[in-house]
Structure formats: structure tokens, C-alpha cells
Design a protein around this motif. Structure first.
Motif, mmCIF file in Angstrom:
data_model
loop_
_atom_site.group_PDB
_atom_site.id
_atom_site.type_symbol
_atom_site.label_atom_id
_atom_site.label_comp_id
_atom_site.label_asym_id
_atom_site.label_seq_id
_atom_site.Cartn_x
_atom_site.Cartn_y
_atom_site.Cartn_z
ATOM 1 N N GLU A 1 -10.089 0.349 -0.843
ATOM 2 C CA GLU A 1 -8.784 0.731 -0.327
ATOM 3 C C GLU A 1 -7.682 -0.048 -1.050
ATOM 4 O O GLU A 1 -7.897 -1.162 -1.526
ATOM 5 C CB GLU A 1 -8.727 0.495 1.177
ATOM 6 C CG GLU A 1 -9.795 1.306 1.923
ATOM 7 C CD GLU A 1 -9.564 1.342 3.413
ATOM 8 O OE1 GLU A 1 -8.611 0.688 3.886
ATOM 9 O OE2 GLU A 1 -10.333 2.032 4.102
ATOM 10 N N ILE A 2 -6.509 0.559 -1.122
ATOM 11 C CA ILE A 2 -5.388 -0.037 -1.846
ATOM 12 C C ILE A 2 -5.081 -1.438 -1.308
ATOM 13 O O ILE A 2 -4.765 -2.359 -2.069
ATOM 14 C CB ILE A 2 -4.135 0.854 -1.730
ATOM 15 C CG1 ILE A 2 -4.425 2.269 -2.252
ATOM 16 C CG2 ILE A 2 -2.959 0.249 -2.493
ATOM 17 C CD1 ILE A 2 -3.371 3.294 -1.881
ATOM 18 N N GLU A 3 -5.202 -1.601 0.010
ATOM 19 C CA GLU A 3 -4.873 -2.894 0.640
ATOM 20 C C GLU A 3 -5.695 -4.044 0.099
ATOM 21 O O GLU A 3 -5.299 -5.210 0.222
ATOM 22 C CB GLU A 3 -5.065 -2.809 2.160
ATOM 23 C CG GLU A 3 -4.038 -1.956 2.879
ATOM 24 C CD GLU A 3 -4.451 -0.519 2.992
ATOM 25 O OE1 GLU A 3 -3.895 0.193 3.854
ATOM 26 O OE2 GLU A 3 -5.332 -0.085 2.213
ATOM 27 N N ALA A 4 -6.849 -3.754 -0.512
ATOM 28 C CA ALA A 4 -7.693 -4.819 -1.053
ATOM 29 C C ALA A 4 -6.983 -5.605 -2.151
ATOM 30 O O ALA A 4 -7.312 -6.767 -2.414
ATOM 31 C CB ALA A 4 -8.999 -4.239 -1.585
ATOM 32 N N VAL B 1 3.644 9.310 -5.732
ATOM 33 C CA VAL B 1 3.118 9.820 -4.468
ATOM 34 C C VAL B 1 2.156 8.780 -3.895
ATOM 35 O O VAL B 1 1.208 8.372 -4.574
ATOM 36 C CB VAL B 1 2.386 11.155 -4.678
ATOM 37 C CG1 VAL B 1 1.832 11.673 -3.354
ATOM 38 C CG2 VAL B 1 3.311 12.178 -5.310
ATOM 39 N N VAL B 2 2.403 8.354 -2.681
ATOM 40 C CA VAL B 2 1.614 7.292 -2.050
ATOM 41 C C VAL B 2 0.831 7.886 -0.888
ATOM 42 O O VAL B 2 1.403 8.523 -0.002
ATOM 43 C CB VAL B 2 2.521 6.145 -1.553
ATOM 44 C CG1 VAL B 2 1.686 5.004 -0.995
ATOM 45 C CG2 VAL B 2 3.425 5.648 -2.682
ATOM 46 N N GLU B 3 -0.484 7.679 -0.900
ATOM 47 C CA GLU B 3 -1.330 8.246 0.167
ATOM 48 C C GLU B 3 -0.968 7.704 1.543
ATOM 49 O O GLU B 3 -0.799 8.468 2.493
ATOM 50 C CB GLU B 3 -2.808 7.947 -0.130
ATOM 51 C CG GLU B 3 -3.735 8.345 1.016
ATOM 52 C CD GLU B 3 -5.172 7.893 0.811
ATOM 53 O OE1 GLU B 3 -5.947 7.984 1.781
ATOM 54 O OE2 GLU B 3 -5.529 7.453 -0.304
ATOM 55 N N LYS B 4 -0.835 6.376 1.652
ATOM 56 C CA LYS B 4 -0.750 5.736 2.968
ATOM 57 C C LYS B 4 0.676 5.340 3.330
ATOM 58 O O LYS B 4 1.421 4.819 2.496
ATOM 59 C CB LYS B 4 -1.642 4.494 2.995
ATOM 60 C CG LYS B 4 -3.130 4.797 2.913
ATOM 61 C CD LYS B 4 -3.904 3.493 2.931
ATOM 62 C CE LYS B 4 -5.381 3.749 3.121
ATOM 63 N NZ LYS B 4 -6.154 2.488 3.123
ATOM 64 N N HIS B 5 0.995 5.543 4.605
ATOM 65 C CA HIS B 5 2.317 5.177 5.098
ATOM 66 C C HIS B 5 2.558 3.682 4.973
ATOM 67 O O HIS B 5 3.640 3.238 4.571
ATOM 68 C CB HIS B 5 2.448 5.629 6.558
ATOM 69 C CG HIS B 5 3.798 5.387 7.141
ATOM 70 N ND1 HIS B 5 4.012 5.077 8.462
ATOM 71 C CD2 HIS B 5 5.038 5.391 6.564
ATOM 72 C CE1 HIS B 5 5.301 4.914 8.679
ATOM 73 N NE2 HIS B 5 5.944 5.098 7.552
ATOM 74 N N ALA B 6 1.560 2.867 5.337
ATOM 75 C CA ALA B 6 1.727 1.402 5.304
ATOM 76 C C ALA B 6 1.987 0.915 3.877
ATOM 77 O O ALA B 6 2.815 0.011 3.663
ATOM 78 C CB ALA B 6 0.492 0.720 5.884
ATOM 79 N N ILE B 7 1.297 1.486 2.898
ATOM 80 C CA ILE B 7 1.510 1.104 1.496
ATOM 81 C C ILE B 7 2.898 1.545 1.037
ATOM 82 O O ILE B 7 3.626 0.799 0.366
ATOM 83 C CB ILE B 7 0.429 1.725 0.592
ATOM 84 C CG1 ILE B 7 -0.963 1.231 0.997
ATOM 85 C CG2 ILE B 7 0.710 1.422 -0.870
ATOM 86 C CD1 ILE B 7 -1.173 -0.256 0.820
ATOM 87 N N TYR B 8 3.278 2.745 1.424
ATOM 88 C CA TYR B 8 4.621 3.252 1.115
ATOM 89 C C TYR B 8 5.687 2.312 1.676
ATOM 90 O O TYR B 8 6.649 1.964 0.977
ATOM 91 C CB TYR B 8 4.758 4.655 1.708
ATOM 92 C CG TYR B 8 6.167 5.190 1.820
ATOM 93 C CD1 TYR B 8 6.773 5.864 0.773
ATOM 94 C CD2 TYR B 8 6.890 5.030 3.003
ATOM 95 C CE1 TYR B 8 8.064 6.370 0.894
ATOM 96 C CE2 TYR B 8 8.179 5.525 3.137
ATOM 97 C CZ TYR B 8 8.761 6.194 2.075
ATOM 98 O OH TYR B 8 10.045 6.677 2.209
#
Length: 381
Positions: A355-358, A213-220
Motif C-alpha cells: 500500500e502507498i502508506e508503506a 490521479v490518486v486512488e486513496k482519499h487519505a493519500i490525496y
């Protein structure tokens, strides 16, 4: 219809039920009719009065968490405490009338054999009763009131979920005669339908070993574009933030169809990320009457405190006032297991969020490697 009315009369005399039933349209219409008859009976009695509407209270003080004895899944449920909507209290009069108007609209919808989204219902009510409905949030709260009064699911009321969710990876879905391969749907994956009845009837096949399950659309999207579901045999699912009902129901269905697959959540290391994980895991107080239909045994993969060393200090962001507010709300709940409470305490004490993007500081292809390493080591809680 006579049998349905008798069942509904028993329902209104039995205050032990504190969950939302899945009912047929005639059964829901019968419950609405009984509510009307009870109201008229009191109004026309020798000592006429205007009865309050008894709703199961949707509050933290009325919520508990089941600790699944038979299954590994726990969920929020509501106990036998009631609040009221009253026509005689100035601050509740409009809310009292809204309940009747939404019930009337649901009766009409069900009588026509139709289903509507909450947004469609809002615009219809806005046109018919603009003095009572001026915002979508008023309609949403009133729908919850009707569920708490009639104790049937919103789908039973003829209200469809508005889905934001997407699913991709090693999953075959068969909603009808056509088979959908979620690994071949492009980098957006397959859109999850808002028709809960259709989700309930889905035929599903998979050779995955994990559900992520991925919180963010961009990460998904990054994970789907990199075909991470082939590197880690998995099903990827996102609700693009706080989970909608349809996405939660699909995840619940997956958890029951494939009970041996661990469900792992990838969220930001902040209070909102943990709140999203807990909504998937336990449900929410606002929907406590229906939480048992959507809860799943979700594990926390990342981001967590032991991942913070992987990112530069300048990538950490200070907590916002809203983060602190969410953290206080979570801390006051008895649903948090100790390991989650410890993570939340570390967030608040550090005053920072990650944040995951880091993780992209290591390159855009690092995220899949990061996840694979944690999964191989069973580094999730």
C-alpha cells in the motif's frame, strides 16, 4: 415530437448502434414510447405474445478494447451481441418488470424537467414498488438495463451521478460567474459536482504540467496538505477508490482541454489498485455503452514492482482471496498492455501487496519526493 418519434423508430430498427447516445428529453421520451408501442403491437397482434426486451449484452465475451488510431486513448466498447429480459422466464420476470418501471419513472422525471440521483430514484421506487425494488443494487442494474435497451446515456434519462470526487491544485474552474481556485480550497480541495451537464460546460484554466490521479482519499489529503501541486506543478484528483462517473467525466474533460498534460495514476500495488487505474483508463464493461465519454490515456506512476525495495518487508501484506479474484478477471481481459500484465503476474507470484502508506516509513513528507523523482525520470508506464 413527431420527428423525435421517427428518429426513435429508426433507432429500434437499427441494431448497429452499440454506444449510448446523448439525447434531449423529447428524444428519450420518444424512444420510451416506441418501446411501449412495439410491446403493445406484439401483445395485440393476431398471434399475441409477450416480447422479450433486447439489451446490448454487458459481458466480457461481448466487450472489446478500441486501440485508438486517431487518439492515444483506448476504451472498452460493446459489440452487437444481445441478451434479453423475459417475462416468461421465472428468473428474469422481475428484472423484466423493473425495466418498465424504471423507464416509466424516467419518462415522468424528464416530463417534469427534473433530474434525480440513483439514490433518490431507489427510494421513490422502493415506496412505489417494494415488491420489485428492495436494494440499491437492483436499481443500479436496472438503470444499466435501460441504457442497454434505449442506448442513451443515463444522464439523458434524467439520472445524475452521485459524486465522491475531489480536485485540488493548479486549476481554475468557472461553472458560472464565480471562479473557483482549486489551490485555495483547503486540504479537501473542491468537490466535483454530480451534474454531468455542468461538468461538460466548465470553463477551465491551468498552468499545471501534470494531472495526478490518486486512488486513496487519505493519500490525496496528505498531498494537498503538503501542497505537492506546487512542488510538482499539477492538478490532483481522487474518486476515493473505484471511480464514479462524475470524477471520470471531469478527468476526461481535463484530458481534452489540456491534451499535452500527462495523466499519472498513484495506486496501491495490488490487483484492486490496477483495476481502479484500468477503469479510469478504459472504462468498465458494465458501462461499455458510455465508456467512450470517460476514458483517458492514464499512465501508471506507482506503486509498481520497482518501488517495493523502498519499503520494509514487514510492510507487505498477503493477497486476499478477493485480490486473486480481481487478478484473474484482469488477466482474462484483452485490455491489459503487456507491461501491466507483467506487474500483475509479479503480484500474484509474490502473493503480496504493498500500500502507498508503506512509504511513510521514510517520513510523512517522503511521498512528494518519491513522486517527483519518478516524474523527472519519466518512470511511468
Amino acid at each position: 415530437m413527431e420527428d423525435a418519434c421517427k428518429s426513435a423508430l429508426n433507432f429500434f430498427s437499427d441494431q448497429q448502434l452499440c454506444y449510448a447516445d446523448i439525447l434531449t428529453p423529447p428524444e428519450v421520451i420518444a424512444r420510451i414510447q416506441v418501446a411501449v408501442l412495439n410491446f403493445l403491437r406484439i401483445l395485440t397482434s393476431p398471434d399475441p405474445a409477450i416480447s422479450d426486451l433486447p439489451l446490448v449484452a454487458r459481458s466480457s465475451s461481448n466487450s472489446r478494447v478500441s486501440r485508438g488510431l486517431v487518439t492515444r486513448t483506448s476504451w472498452i466498447f460493446l459489440t452487437r451481441s444481445f441478451c434479453t429480459r423475459s417475462l416468461l422466464r421465472p428468473n428474469a420476470a422481475k428484472a423484466f418488470i423493473r425495466v418498465w418501471k424504471v423507464m416509466a419513472m424516467c419518462s415522468e422525471i424528464l416530463g417534469q424537467g427534473k433530474r434525480v440521483t440513483q439514490r433518490e430514484l431507489f427510494y421513490k421506487l422502493l415506496c412505489d414498488s417494494p415488491e420489485y425494488f428492495s436494494s440499491q443494487s437492483q436499481v443500479n442494474r436496472t438503470i444499466q438495463d435501460v441504457v442497454a435497451l434505449l442506448r442513451c446515456s443515463r444522464y439523458s434519462l434524467g439520472i445524475m451521478a452521485s459524486s465522491r470526487g475531489l480536485v485540488a491544485g493548479r486549476l481554475l474552474l468557472q461553472p458560472n460567474q464565480e471562479v473557483v481556485d482549486c489551490a485555495a480550497c483547503g486540504f479537501s480541495g473542491h468537490a466535483i459536482t454530480g451534474d454531468l451537464n455542468s461538468i461538460d460546460k466548465l470553463m477551465m484554466k491551468t498552468d499545471a504540467r501534470y494531472i495526478i490521479v490518486v486512488e486513496k482519499h487519505a493519500i490525496y489529503q496528505r498531498l494537498v496538505e503538503d501542497h505537492v501541486f506546487n512542488q510538482i506543478p499539477s492538478i490532483l484528483i481522487t474518486a476515493k477508490g473505484y471511480p464514479d462517473i462524475a470524477t471520470r467525466l471531469l478527468l476526461h474533460r481535463l484530458s481534452h482541454a489540456f491534451p499535452d498534460l500527462p495523466i499519472l495514476a498513484l495506486v496501491d500495488w495490488n490487483p484492486a489498485g490496477l483495476a481502479i487505474l484500468c477503469t479510469f483508463k478504459f472504462g468498465s464493461i458494465g458501462m461499455g455503452l458510455e465508456a467512450y465519454r470517460y476514458a483517458c490515456n492514464v499512465k501508471w506512476l506507482g506503486m509498481r514492482a520497482d518501488d517495493i525495495d523502498l519499503i520494509p518487508a514487514e510492510a507487505l501484506v498477503p493477497l486476499k482471496p478477493k485480490d486473486i479474484q480481481i487478478a484473474k478477471s484482469l488477466m482474462s481481459s484483452d485490455m491489459l498492455q503487456e507491461s501491466y500484465r507483467e506487474e500483475l503476474t509479479l503480484m500474484v507470484e509474490s502473493g503480496q501487496r504493498a500500500e502507498i502508506e508503506a512509504l511513510y516509513c521514510h517520513g510523512y513528507d517522503y511521498l512528494g519526493k518519491f513522486m517527483a523523482k519518478k516524474i523527472v525520470r519519466a518512470n511511468y508506464i
